[in-house]
Design a protein around this motif. Structure first.
Motif, PDB file in Angstrom:
ATOM      1  N   GLY A   2       1.822  10.742  -6.741  1.00  8.44           N
ATOM      2  CA  GLY A   2       0.635  11.519  -6.383  1.00  8.44           C
ATOM      3  C   GLY A   2      -0.518  10.634  -5.954  1.00  8.44           C
ATOM      4  N   ALA A   3      -0.676   9.491  -6.627  1.00  6.18           N
ATOM      5  CA  ALA A   3      -1.753   8.571  -6.254  1.00  6.18           C
ATOM      6  C   ALA A   3      -1.514   7.982  -4.871  1.00  6.18           C
ATOM      7  N   ALA A   4      -0.270   7.682  -4.555  1.00  4.14           N
ATOM      8  CA  ALA A   4       0.052   7.134  -3.235  1.00  4.14           C
ATOM      9  C   ALA A   4      -0.246   8.153  -2.145  1.00  4.14           C
ATOM     10  N   VAL A   5       0.092   9.403  -2.390  1.00  4.63           N
ATOM     11  CA  VAL A   5      -0.194  10.457  -1.414  1.00  4.63           C
ATOM     12  C   VAL A   5      -1.701  10.616  -1.238  1.00  4.63           C
ATOM     13  N   ALA A   6      -2.439  10.550  -2.337  1.00  7.98           N
ATOM     14  CA  ALA A   6      -3.893  10.680  -2.259  1.00  7.98           C
ATOM     15  C   ALA A   6      -4.519   9.526  -1.486  1.00  7.98           C
ATOM     16  N   VAL A   7      -4.073   8.311  -1.746  1.00  5.96           N
ATOM     17  CA  VAL A   7      -4.608   7.138  -1.035  1.00  5.96           C
ATOM     18  C   VAL A   7      -4.281   7.240   0.451  1.00  5.96           C
ATOM     19  N   ALA A   8      -3.059   7.632   0.780  1.00  3.40           N
ATOM     20  CA  ALA A   8      -2.670   7.772   2.188  1.00  3.40           C
ATOM     21  C   ALA A   8      -3.487   8.864   2.872  1.00  3.40           C
ATOM     22  N   ALA A   9      -3.681   9.986   2.191  1.00  6.98           N
ATOM     23  CA  ALA A   9      -4.461  11.084   2.773  1.00  6.98           C
ATOM     24  C   ALA A   9      -5.912  10.663   2.990  1.00  6.98           C
ATOM     25  N   VAL A  10      -6.480   9.965   2.027  1.00  7.64           N
ATOM     26  CA  VAL A  10      -7.857   9.476   2.180  1.00  7.64           C
ATOM     27  C   VAL A  10      -7.934   8.496   3.344  1.00  7.64           C
ATOM     28  N   GLY A  11      -6.942   7.643   3.488  1.00  8.19           N
ATOM     29  CA  GLY A  11      -6.923   6.702   4.609  1.00  8.19           C
ATOM     30  C   GLY A  11      -6.896   7.407   5.946  1.00  8.19           C
ATOM     31  N   ALA A  12      -6.083   8.439   6.051  1.00  7.35           N
ATOM     32  CA  ALA A  12      -6.010   9.189   7.307  1.00  7.35           C
ATOM     33  C   ALA A  12      -7.334   9.896   7.588  1.00  7.35           C
ATOM     34  N   VAL A  13      -7.909  10.503   6.563  1.00 10.98           N
ATOM     35  CA  VAL A  13      -9.183  11.213   6.753  1.00 10.98           C
ATOM     36  C   VAL A  13     -10.297  10.238   7.131  1.00 10.98           C
ATOM     37  N   LEU A  14     -10.356   9.089   6.460  1.00  5.58           N
ATOM     38  CA  LEU A  14     -11.386   8.099   6.792  1.00  5.58           C
ATOM     39  C   LEU A  14     -11.232   7.603   8.222  1.00  5.58           C
ATOM     40  N   ALA A  15     -10.004   7.387   8.656  1.00  4.19           N
ATOM     41  CA  ALA A  15      -9.773   6.909  10.022  1.00  4.19           C
ATOM     42  C   ALA A  15     -10.124   7.971  11.056  1.00  4.19           C
ATOM     43  N   LEU A  16      -9.752   9.209  10.773  1.00  4.99           N
ATOM     44  CA  LEU A  16     -10.013  10.282  11.735  1.00  4.99           C
ATOM     45  C   LEU A  16     -11.489  10.658  11.791  1.00  4.99           C
ATOM     46  N   SER A  17     -12.204  10.487  10.673  1.00  8.93           N
ATOM     47  CA  SER A  17     -13.622  10.850  10.654  1.00  8.93           C
ATOM     48  C   SER A  17     -14.520   9.737  11.189  1.00  8.93           C
ATOM     49  N   GLY A  18     -13.979   8.532  11.336  1.00  9.05           N
ATOM     50  CA  GLY A  18     -14.784   7.421  11.839  1.00  9.05           C
ATOM     51  C   GLY A  18     -15.755   6.880  10.809  1.00  9.05           C
ATOM     52  N   SER A  19     -15.450   7.021   9.560  1.00  8.93           N
ATOM     53  CA  SER A  19     -16.314   6.572   8.476  1.00  8.93           C
ATOM     54  C   SER A  19     -16.486   5.052   8.498  1.00  8.93           C
ATOM     55  N   ASP A  20     -17.610   4.586   7.991  1.00  5.00           N
ATOM     56  CA  ASP A  20     -17.873   3.150   7.901  1.00  5.00           C
ATOM     57  C   ASP A  20     -17.582   2.609   6.514  1.00  5.00           C
TER      58      ASP A  20
END
Length: 111
Positions: A2-20
């Protein structure tokens, strides 16, 4: 898991949102390795764990490199496009395996 899925999902969201965020790079890299590796690993259920891990990681790297090469060849390179392409390819590889496994389980339960 579950933690791996959460980290991967956060990574995708951060990349798609253009976060700094400083976590954007490592989490996105984790997503780019974990998503295709999970899809390849699910298709290789018959292998022992160690060879399956090696083949899954190699498959993930190959998928990432092929996506990057394809995008560069058509002059359409973008981070967002790469994340979306890897997500789509991983999903398309994972869905048939999941459906097949679910149908096999349903058939065993009936018979």
């Amino acid at each position: 898991m579950g933690a791996a899925v959460a980290v991967a999902a956060v990574g995708a969201v951060l990349a798609l949102s253009g976060s700094d965020s400083p976590l954007r790079g490592p989490f996105t890299l984790f997503f780019l390795l974990a998503a295709p590796a999970t899809a390849v690993g699910a298709a290789l259920r018959g292998l022992k764990p160690c060879p399956r891990t090696v083949v899954s990681v190699a498959g993930a790297i190959a998928i990432d490199l092929l996506v990057a090469q394809g995008m560069l060849a058509v002059h359409r390179w973008s981070v967002t496009g790469g994340i979306i392409a890897v997500t789509v390819i991983s999903t398309l590889a994972l869905v048939p395996v999941t459906v097949r496994r679910h149908l096999g389980r349903a058939a065993r339960n009936r018979g």
